[in-house]
Design an enzyme around this catalytic site. Structure first.
Site, PDB file in Angstrom:
ATOM      1  N   HIS A  34       3.929 -61.788  73.679  1.00  0.00           N
ATOM      2  CA  HIS A  34       4.433 -61.437  72.466  1.00  0.00           C
ATOM      3  C   HIS A  34       3.617 -61.849  71.933  1.00  0.00           C
ATOM      4  O   HIS A  34       2.556 -62.797  71.421  1.00  0.00           O
ATOM      5  CB  HIS A  34       5.448 -61.240  72.181  1.00  0.00           C
ATOM      6  CG  HIS A  34       6.687 -61.214  73.148  1.00  0.00           C
ATOM      7  ND1 HIS A  34       7.068 -59.971  73.047  1.00  0.00           N
ATOM      8  CD2 HIS A  34       7.315 -62.141  74.498  1.00  0.00           C
ATOM      9  CE1 HIS A  34       8.303 -60.560  74.278  1.00  0.00           C
ATOM     10  NE2 HIS A  34       7.703 -61.687  74.412  1.00  0.00           N
ATOM     11  N   HIS A  38       2.073 -56.277  72.047  1.00  0.00           N
ATOM     12  CA  HIS A  38       2.269 -56.767  73.875  1.00  0.00           C
ATOM     13  C   HIS A  38       0.914 -56.795  74.827  1.00  0.00           C
ATOM     14  O   HIS A  38       1.045 -55.904  74.911  1.00  0.00           O
ATOM     15  CB  HIS A  38       3.478 -56.610  74.548  1.00  0.00           C
ATOM     16  CG  HIS A  38       4.715 -56.198  73.292  1.00  0.00           C
ATOM     17  ND1 HIS A  38       5.091 -55.414  72.237  1.00  0.00           N
ATOM     18  CD2 HIS A  38       5.689 -57.405  73.102  1.00  0.00           C
ATOM     19  CE1 HIS A  38       5.939 -56.264  71.834  1.00  0.00           C
ATOM     20  NE2 HIS A  38       6.272 -57.382  72.584  1.00  0.00           N
ATOM     21  N   CYS A  48      10.252 -55.097  72.282  1.00  0.00           N
ATOM     22  CA  CYS A  48       9.809 -55.303  73.373  1.00  0.00           C
ATOM     23  C   CYS A  48      10.029 -53.863  74.071  1.00  0.00           C
ATOM     24  O   CYS A  48       9.066 -53.869  75.317  1.00  0.00           O
ATOM     25  CB  CYS A  48       9.370 -56.584  73.763  1.00  0.00           C
ATOM     26  SG  CYS A  48       9.956 -57.859  72.223  1.00  0.00           S
ATOM     27  N   LYS A  67       4.554 -70.888  73.301  1.00  0.00           N
ATOM     28  CA  LYS A  67       3.626 -70.378  72.585  1.00  0.00           C
ATOM     29  C   LYS A  67       3.108 -71.213  71.204  1.00  0.00           C
ATOM     30  O   LYS A  67       3.148 -72.449  70.986  1.00  0.00           O
ATOM     31  CB  LYS A  67       5.094 -69.489  71.717  1.00  0.00           C
ATOM     32  CG  LYS A  67       6.116 -71.173  70.730  1.00  0.00           C
ATOM     33  CD  LYS A  67       6.718 -69.583  69.799  1.00  0.00           C
ATOM     34  CE  LYS A  67       7.526 -70.677  69.357  1.00  0.00           C
ATOM     35  NZ  LYS A  67       8.863 -70.244  67.837  1.00  0.00           N
ATOM     36  N   GLN A 126       6.714 -54.386  61.042  1.00  0.00           N
ATOM     37  CA  GLN A 126       6.270 -55.917  62.174  1.00  0.00           C
ATOM     38  C   GLN A 126       4.945 -55.538  62.972  1.00  0.00           C
ATOM     39  O   GLN A 126       4.850 -53.727  63.157  1.00  0.00           O
ATOM     40  CB  GLN A 126       6.788 -55.761  63.468  1.00  0.00           C
ATOM     41  CG  GLN A 126       7.262 -58.019  63.853  1.00  0.00           C
ATOM     42  CD  GLN A 126       7.979 -57.833  64.713  1.00  0.00           C
ATOM     43  OE1 GLN A 126       8.628 -56.453  65.506  1.00  0.00           O
ATOM     44  NE2 GLN A 126       8.311 -59.011  65.345  1.00  0.00           N
ATOM     45  N   ARG A 181      17.325 -56.434  61.351  1.00  0.00           N
ATOM     46  CA  ARG A 181      17.969 -57.788  61.683  1.00  0.00           C
ATOM     47  C   ARG A 181      18.413 -57.859  60.804  1.00  0.00           C
ATOM     48  O   ARG A 181      18.697 -57.635  59.359  1.00  0.00           O
ATOM     49  CB  ARG A 181      17.047 -58.840  62.176  1.00  0.00           C
ATOM     50  CG  ARG A 181      16.168 -58.384  63.049  1.00  0.00           C
ATOM     51  CD  ARG A 181      15.272 -58.975  63.553  1.00  0.00           C
ATOM     52  NE  ARG A 181      13.909 -59.144  64.436  1.00  0.00           N
ATOM     53  CZ  ARG A 181      13.128 -60.029  64.718  1.00  0.00           C
ATOM     54  NH1 ARG A 181      12.761 -61.199  64.030  1.00  0.00           N
ATOM     55  NH2 ARG A 181      11.772 -59.304  65.524  1.00  0.00           N
ATOM     56  N   ASP A 190       3.619 -55.343  65.682  1.00  0.00           N
ATOM     57  CA  ASP A 190       3.905 -56.463  67.263  1.00  0.00           C
ATOM     58  C   ASP A 190       2.790 -55.852  67.931  1.00  0.00           C
ATOM     59  O   ASP A 190       2.163 -54.972  68.083  1.00  0.00           O
ATOM     60  CB  ASP A 190       5.090 -55.226  67.011  1.00  0.00           C
ATOM     61  CG  ASP A 190       6.190 -56.569  68.256  1.00  0.00           C
ATOM     62  OD1 ASP A 190       4.821 -57.469  68.618  1.00  0.00           O
ATOM     63  OD2 ASP A 190       7.058 -55.584  68.901  1.00  0.00           O
TER      64      ASP A 190
HETATM   65 ZN    ZN Z   1       7.527 -58.897  71.931  1.00  0.00          ZN
END
Ligand code: ZN
Length: 576
Positions: A447, A321, A270, A401, A317, A299, A319
């Site tokens: 996200h 945005h 992010c 979310k 990921q 992680r 991912d």
């Molecule tokens: Zn994010």
């Protein structure tokens, strides 16, 4: 807890009594609750074997038959402490010390006593059919200096029939275990030299990832996402601003010093995408901006919870945005939902559970922001007739979310897609756009991940398909098998034609018998086996066998190529 859970809990007590009768020096740990059964931790003089489990089960059956009442007594904490200390049970004493209550609940069956805060069935006789499943290591309070306890897992059901059905399901799950299939199909491995929880993808696994990524990039481009690529590490200052060091540090790998600055391996992308957004002045006409990336994140997970691909320390990921104006929020959420249904549908998933998590008590952001965002999420789910469960107040402090779980072939649900509004990071990073009024406004930030973790998603795919992937995902889609050496050159020509047509094809020209090589290709779950002998060579054809064992007989090369191409392009689950 319901009656079934009370019964399973009581079964745990019976297990502990059986253990103590077989191992008088056994130290009893906690009995953690588990789905579909019971578990209990023990310190024992030796490692339990499968044969021990059968002996313990027999002993348990004897206790159940005895029809001993499970009698509750409530006693002061000191008295309970003394009781377990006298019986040489230090873990129980420690568990009592942890309790935040003056009175302790003890259950007694015959001479055996155990701690339990909830209700139980009235007598051991009410315990139905049970079975001990296995033994795993269990750290005592994550303390690496203490010896590991042994955790015995069991399951229990009211009737023998229900127990047998459950055990059959467990056996099917073991047969499909992605770690086992990962080895057998040569998809991936882990290496102690590299470190636990860090996946090494072998060529076969790499081919699956490439197929998924190619598809992912294609559909994202069509859906108006822009591709970005960002580094794997970033300065401490960035993670300071984002709040990760404050709220997420225990899930991050420790920092490293470079040129006098602290750097961290990224747990999320992010803040990087925000920097890309902020690299120029954005006008209301530029929005929405959708930045998407397939990228590795790392992680820290405790070693004890790592589980193959399903829980790793590094994963890729999918991912993205989205930065948009308030009036675009609904359309953006709807776009993510449509893309999700399209992508998950392509992998053969169509059964979902959807959760909407709304504003918690303590929340950042204005009430009207929350209202607009929650409304966008709800309306988008309604527009696509997706039933959902509301987790009222269960949202993160920075925004509401949607979570979506997919149901696999064994009826298990797996978390995949998340759409998360964020009212926090745009503030922290001072993200803005110039609106029609000529002034700076905060965009709405979303996200979103659709597959979640690529590693985990492939782990689910392996178990869902038991390794027999749909053709478009199969690492090797077709294998040429020459019957004798004189057929190899023709096979190689066909292989090259398939490869030129974008089909992953290989050649098995080893000297083993044809039946052996066919069997091996079937075990490798290769969808199509193309066999060439004298007859096929003369006719310019191949004999087509499927991994299901079906024999399609001789076909022309063009027909086979057209068939495979059509099955790949339609992402069909079937082979013909
Ligand atoms: Zn994010």
């Amino acid at each position: 807890m319901n009656d079934l859970e009370h019964m399973r809990r009581a079964c745990g007590h019976v297990l502990a009594e059986a253990i103590v009768s077989l191992f008088p020096d056994a130290k009893l740990g906690p009995g953690p609750s588990v789905e579909d059964g019971f578990s209990y931790d023990f310190e024992l003089p030796r490692r339990l074997t499968p044969a021990d489990l059968r002996t313990i089960e027999e002993r348990m059956a004897g206790i159940v038959k005895r029809d001993a009442p499970l009698v509750l007594s409530v006693m002061p904490r000191d008295e309970a402490r003394r009781l377990f200390a006298e019986r040489g049970q230090p873990y129980k004493v420690a568990l009592i010390d942890d309790l935040d209550a003056d009175l302790v609940r003890i259950y007694r069956q015959s001479d055996f006593v155990d701690l339990w805060s909830g209700p139980l069935v009235a007598s051991t006789r009410e315990i139905g059919a049970f079975k001990l499943l296995n033994v795993t290591d269990a750290p005592w309070r994550d303390d690496p200096n203490r010896p590991l306890l042994q955790r015995v897992h069991g399951t229990a059901f009211p009737t023998q029939g229900e127990l047998a059905a459950h055990v059959a399901r467990l056996e099917e799950a073991a047969r499909r275990d992605h770690r086992r299939l990962g080895r057998e199909l040569d998809l991936f491995s882990f290496s102690d030299e590299v470190g636990p929880g860090l996946v090494l993808w072998h060529p076969n696994g790499g081919r699956i990832i490439t197929a998924i990524e190619t598809y992912w990039r294609d559909v994202h481009e069509r859906a108006g996402y822009e591709p970005v690529f960002t580094p794997n590490i970033g300065r401490g200052r960035l993670w300071e601003t984002s709040g990760h060091l404050q709220f997420f540090q225990e899930s991050m790998f420790p920092g490293m010093a470079v040129d006098g600055h602290e750097y961290y391996v990224k747990p999320m992308s992010c803040p990087f995408h925000i920097q890309i957004y902020k690299s120029s002045v954005r006008s209301y006409r530029d929005l929405p901006i959708r930045l998407g990336e397939l990228t590795n994140v790392y992680r820290y997970e405790r070693a004890g919870v790592l589980h193959g691909l399903l829980r790793a320390r590094g994963f890729k990921q999918d991912d993205a945005h989205i930065f948009c104006r308030p009036d675009q929020a609904f359309a953006e959420v709807l776009g993510v939902i449509d893309l999700t249904l399209q992508i998950l549908g392509a992998f053969g998933f169509s059964d979902y559970r959807v959760f909407l998590s709304t504003r918690p008590q303590k929340a950042l952001g204005a009430a009207e922001q929350w209202h607009l965002a929650e409304d966008a999420l709800r309306r988008a789910l309604d527009a696509r007739h997706l039933p959902y469960e509301v987790d009222a107040g269960g949202g993160a402090f920075y925004g509401p979310k949607i979570d979506l779980k997919i149901r696999d072939a064994l009826g298990r649900y797996w978390q995949c897609m998340t759409i998360q509004f964020d009212f926090n990071l745009p503030e922290r990073f001072d993200v803005s756009y110039v609106a029609e009024d000529g002034r700076e406004h905060r965009p709405y930030m979303l996200h979103r991940a659709i597959l979640g973790s690529m590693e985990r998603f492939i782990g689910v795919l392996i178990e869902h398909y038991a390794g027999a992937f749909p053709v478009w995902l199969a690492p090797v889609q077709a294998r040429l098998i020459p019957i004798a050496d004189r057929h190899t050159a023709f096979c190689e020509q066909i292989r090259q034609r398939l490869v030129d047509a974008g089909i992953r094809a290989d050649l098995d020209a080893r000297s083993q018998r044809v039946s052996y090589r066919i069997r091996e290709a079937q075990l490798q779950k290769i969808p199509y086996m193309l066999i060439v002998g004298d007859r096929e060579l003369d006719a310019g054809m191949v004999a087509v066998r499927l991994r299901t064992g079906e024999d399609l007989g001789p076909r022309s090369i063009d027909a086979v190529l057209g068939l495979i191409r059509q099955i790949i392009d339609s992402r069909a689950q079937h082979l013909v």
